[in-house]
Motif scaffolding. Structure first.
Motif, PDB file in Angstrom:
ATOM      1  N   ILE A  74     -10.303  21.870  25.073  1.00 43.15           N
ATOM      2  CA  ILE A  74     -10.068  20.650  24.104  1.00 43.15           C
ATOM      3  C   ILE A  74      -8.558  20.522  23.953  1.00 43.15           C
ATOM      4  N   THR A  75      -8.004  21.722  23.769  1.00 43.42           N
ATOM      5  CA  THR A  75      -6.565  21.668  23.635  1.00 43.42           C
ATOM      6  C   THR A  75      -5.662  21.133  24.941  1.00 43.42           C
ATOM      7  N   SER A  76      -6.324  21.397  26.203  1.00 41.21           N
ATOM      8  CA  SER A  76      -5.584  20.746  27.479  1.00 41.21           C
ATOM      9  C   SER A  76      -5.845  19.292  27.174  1.00 41.21           C
ATOM     10  N   SER A  77      -6.915  19.176  26.725  1.00 44.07           N
ATOM     11  CA  SER A  77      -7.351  17.270  26.720  1.00 44.07           C
ATOM     12  C   SER A  77      -6.006  16.739  25.773  1.00 44.07           C
ATOM     13  N   PHE A  78      -5.817  17.494  24.558  1.00 42.59           N
ATOM     14  CA  PHE A  78      -4.973  16.821  23.672  1.00 42.59           C
ATOM     15  C   PHE A  78      -3.535  16.940  24.279  1.00 42.59           C
ATOM     16  N   THR A  79      -3.122  17.862  25.004  1.00 43.10           N
ATOM     17  CA  THR A  79      -1.728  18.010  25.553  1.00 43.10           C
ATOM     18  C   THR A  79      -1.448  17.077  26.700  1.00 43.10           C
ATOM     19  N   VAL A  80      -2.480  16.646  27.204  1.00 41.47           N
ATOM     20  CA  VAL A  80      -2.298  15.597  28.262  1.00 41.47           C
ATOM     21  C   VAL A  80      -2.218  14.268  27.560  1.00 41.47           C
ATOM     22  N   ALA A  81      -3.012  14.119  26.654  1.00 43.67           N
ATOM     23  CA  ALA A  81      -2.747  12.689  25.897  1.00 43.67           C
ATOM     24  C   ALA A  81      -1.327  12.662  25.203  1.00 43.67           C
ATOM     25  N   LEU A  82      -1.026  13.887  24.793  1.00 45.78           N
ATOM     26  CA  LEU A  82       0.563  13.990  24.130  1.00 45.78           C
ATOM     27  C   LEU A  82       1.353  13.789  25.375  1.00 45.78           C
ATOM     28  N   GLY A  83       1.188  14.443  26.364  1.00 43.28           N
ATOM     29  CA  GLY A  83       2.278  14.266  27.681  1.00 43.28           C
ATOM     30  C   GLY A  83       2.115  12.716  28.055  1.00 43.28           C
ATOM     31  N   LEU A  84       1.400  12.010  28.129  1.00 46.62           N
ATOM     32  CA  LEU A  84       1.126  10.634  28.207  1.00 46.62           C
ATOM     33  C   LEU A  84       2.128   9.775  27.232  1.00 46.62           C
ATOM     34  N   HIS A  85       1.698  10.116  25.869  1.00 42.83           N
ATOM     35  CA  HIS A  85       2.437   9.338  24.696  1.00 42.83           C
ATOM     36  C   HIS A  85       3.923   9.744  24.939  1.00 42.83           C
ATOM     37  N   LEU A  87       5.796  10.460  27.427  1.00 40.22           N
ATOM     38  CA  LEU A  87       6.032   9.769  28.632  1.00 40.22           C
ATOM     39  C   LEU A  87       6.635   8.346  28.167  1.00 40.22           C
ATOM     40  N   ARG A  88       5.582   7.675  27.649  1.00 38.19           N
ATOM     41  CA  ARG A  88       5.716   6.397  27.072  1.00 38.19           C
ATOM     42  C   ARG A  88       6.926   6.032  26.349  1.00 38.19           C
ATOM     43  N   ALA A  89       6.973   7.142  25.422  1.00 32.93           N
ATOM     44  CA  ALA A  89       8.246   6.845  24.315  1.00 32.93           C
ATOM     45  C   ALA A  89       9.182   7.339  25.172  1.00 32.93           C
ATOM     46  N   GLY A  90       9.538   7.682  26.250  1.00 31.53           N
ATOM     47  CA  GLY A  90      10.676   7.982  27.005  1.00 31.53           C
ATOM     48  C   GLY A  90      11.192   9.382  26.760  1.00 31.53           C
ATOM     49  N   ARG A  91      10.522  10.192  26.330  1.00 31.87           N
ATOM     50  CA  ARG A  91      10.787  11.611  26.235  1.00 31.87           C
ATOM     51  C   ARG A  91      10.182  12.359  27.437  1.00 31.87           C
ATOM     52  N   ARG A  92      10.984  12.251  28.597  1.00 32.96           N
ATOM     53  CA  ARG A  92      10.455  12.835  29.826  1.00 32.96           C
ATOM     54  C   ARG A  92      10.303  14.387  29.779  1.00 32.96           C
ATOM     55  N   ALA A  93      11.427  15.009  29.325  1.00 37.60           N
ATOM     56  CA  ALA A  93      11.374  16.334  29.417  1.00 37.60           C
ATOM     57  C   ALA A  93      10.243  16.912  28.615  1.00 37.60           C
ATOM     58  N   LEU A  94      10.139  16.484  27.469  1.00 38.13           N
ATOM     59  CA  LEU A  94       8.792  16.986  26.649  1.00 38.13           C
ATOM     60  C   LEU A  94       7.538  16.545  27.184  1.00 38.13           C
ATOM     61  N   ALA A  95       7.330  15.461  28.052  1.00 39.79           N
ATOM     62  CA  ALA A  95       6.143  14.960  28.430  1.00 39.79           C
ATOM     63  C   ALA A  95       6.090  16.082  29.684  1.00 39.79           C
ATOM     64  N   ALA A  96       7.150  16.468  30.457  1.00 30.64           N
ATOM     65  CA  ALA A  96       6.834  17.264  31.386  1.00 30.64           C
ATOM     66  C   ALA A  96       6.413  18.687  31.080  1.00 30.64           C
ATOM     67  N   ALA A  97       6.698  18.905  29.724  1.00 36.26           N
ATOM     68  CA  ALA A  97       6.474  20.280  29.150  1.00 36.26           C
ATOM     69  C   ALA A  97       5.199  20.295  28.966  1.00 36.26           C
ATOM     70  N   ALA A  98       4.731  19.192  28.182  1.00 42.11           N
ATOM     71  CA  ALA A  98       3.271  18.794  27.916  1.00 42.11           C
ATOM     72  C   ALA A  98       2.338  19.096  28.945  1.00 42.11           C
ATOM     73  N   LEU A  99       2.687  18.536  30.004  1.00 41.98           N
ATOM     74  CA  LEU A  99       1.901  18.407  31.270  1.00 41.98           C
ATOM     75  C   LEU A  99       1.766  19.971  31.909  1.00 41.98           C
ATOM     76  N   SER A 100       3.000  20.590  31.818  1.00 41.59           N
ATOM     77  CA  SER A 100       2.789  22.003  32.526  1.00 41.59           C
ATOM     78  C   SER A 100       2.014  22.937  31.539  1.00 41.59           C
TER      79      SER A 100
END
Lengths: 211, 108
Positions: A74-85, A87-100
């Motif tokens: 469930i937490t991984s589902s949340f982190t991938v949703a957050l990663g996409l959010h 990335l769209r907001a232009g926070r690439r480093a944070l998005a990559a961290a969320a995906l990792s």
């Protein structure tokens, strides 16, 4: 548009192409729902015939590991949703961290699952009737354990595929080939990942919490 | 053309917390002697969680109806398939079908 954001000639524009990709993934998810749904119907059918044996067989499974894995997925589902959010907001480093983190959680899920199955095998729980030392040999127990390994295994296979795809998209995010304007690959893989999560949401009470 | 709206991260956090709470609730419920009623409560919680994921993480809430339609059609076929299969099980009697013995099930 970033790399890979080319509009194929059979699409009018970028938005139409993105919509087609999303719809294609939803169609695939519909077939996936039918695949797992048929197994769940088989489960329901046999549980209605062998309610007591299913409850006893479920007691032998490790409820702690099953519950821990539910929280992990469930937490991984949340982190991938957050990663996409992000990335769209232009926070690439944070998005990559969320995906990792998502990939790490997927690997954790698989490790816990492997550990759990190793324990099951040691106790004599196998698909089918199990070993002569199996804790439960009443008619119906073999059905429960076969479904447990089949549904868990098929789901685990989906987790493996998802982890691989997410690791690839994580690398693409770091490389910069996914941009705030072009997130389609991550969007469709995230959809797939959420469905894998939904399937586990149903498997968890049906396998571990039978009363 | 459609551009999916970009909902806030706060919504995702709220959904995540709700999912964690519901998972904890299902888990604790398993230790309560609850019988058939408990099964329906457990399934209702699972359905709620799945709906939360589908609507908000999978953005069905924010996007076009075509995607909802595709998914709902698949679910409708599952209901038909499952309903008829289970009806067959209910309508049969021994010896055309084997049923498990009523064994005592101890509390967890």
């Amino acid at each position: 548009m970033g790399i890979g954001a080319r509009v194929e000639e059979h699409f009018q524009d970028f938005a139409q192409q993105a919509h087609a990709a999303r719809l294609g993934m939803w169609l695939f998810l519909a077939t996936e729902s039918l695949l797992f749904g048929v197994l769940l119907i088989g489960y329901a059918f046999y549980r209605s015939l062998f309610p007591a044996v299913f409850a006893l067989a479920s007691r032998r499974l490790d409820i702690t590991l099953g519950t821990a894995n539910t929280f992990v997925l469930i937490t991984s589902s949340f982190t991938v949703a957050l990663g996409l959010h992000l990335l769209r907001a232009g926070r690439r480093a944070l998005a990559a961290a969320a995906l990792s983190i998502t990939v790490a959680l997927a690997v954790t899920f698989l490790l816990v699952k492997g550990f759990e199955w190793a324990n099951d095998f040691r106790e004599g729980i196998y698909p089918g009737t199990g070993s002569p030392q199996a804790p439960l040999t009443a008619p119906g127990a073999a059905l429960f354990y076969t479904l447990y390994f089949l549904m868990g295994g098929l789901h685990g296979l989906h987790v493996m595929v998802g982890a691989g795809l997410l690791a690839w998209l994580d690398a693409r995010t770091i490389r910069g080939s996914l941009t705030p304007e072009y997130t389609t690959p991550l969007e469709v893989v995230a959809l797939y990942w959420h469905l894998v999560d939904i399937i586990w949401i149903f498997l968890y009470p049906l396998l571990y919490l039978v009363t | 053309m459609e551009q999916a709206t970009h909902p806030s991260a706060a919504r995702a956090v709220a959904v995540w917390i709700a999912l964690l709470v519901l998972t904890a609730a299902t888990w604790r419920l398993a230790y309560v002697d609850r019988g058939a009623f408990g099964f329906f409560v457990g399934m209702a919680i699972a359905l709620t969680k799945a709906t939360l994921v589908a609507l908000f993480f999978m953005h069905l809430w924010d996007q076009r109806a075509t995607q909802r339609l595709v998914f709902l059609v698949a679910l409708a076929f599952l209901v038909i398939l499952g309903g008829l299969t289970l009806a067959d099980g209910v309508a049969r009697f021994p010896p055309s079908i084997e049923r498990g013995p009523p064994l005592p099930v101890p509390r967890r």
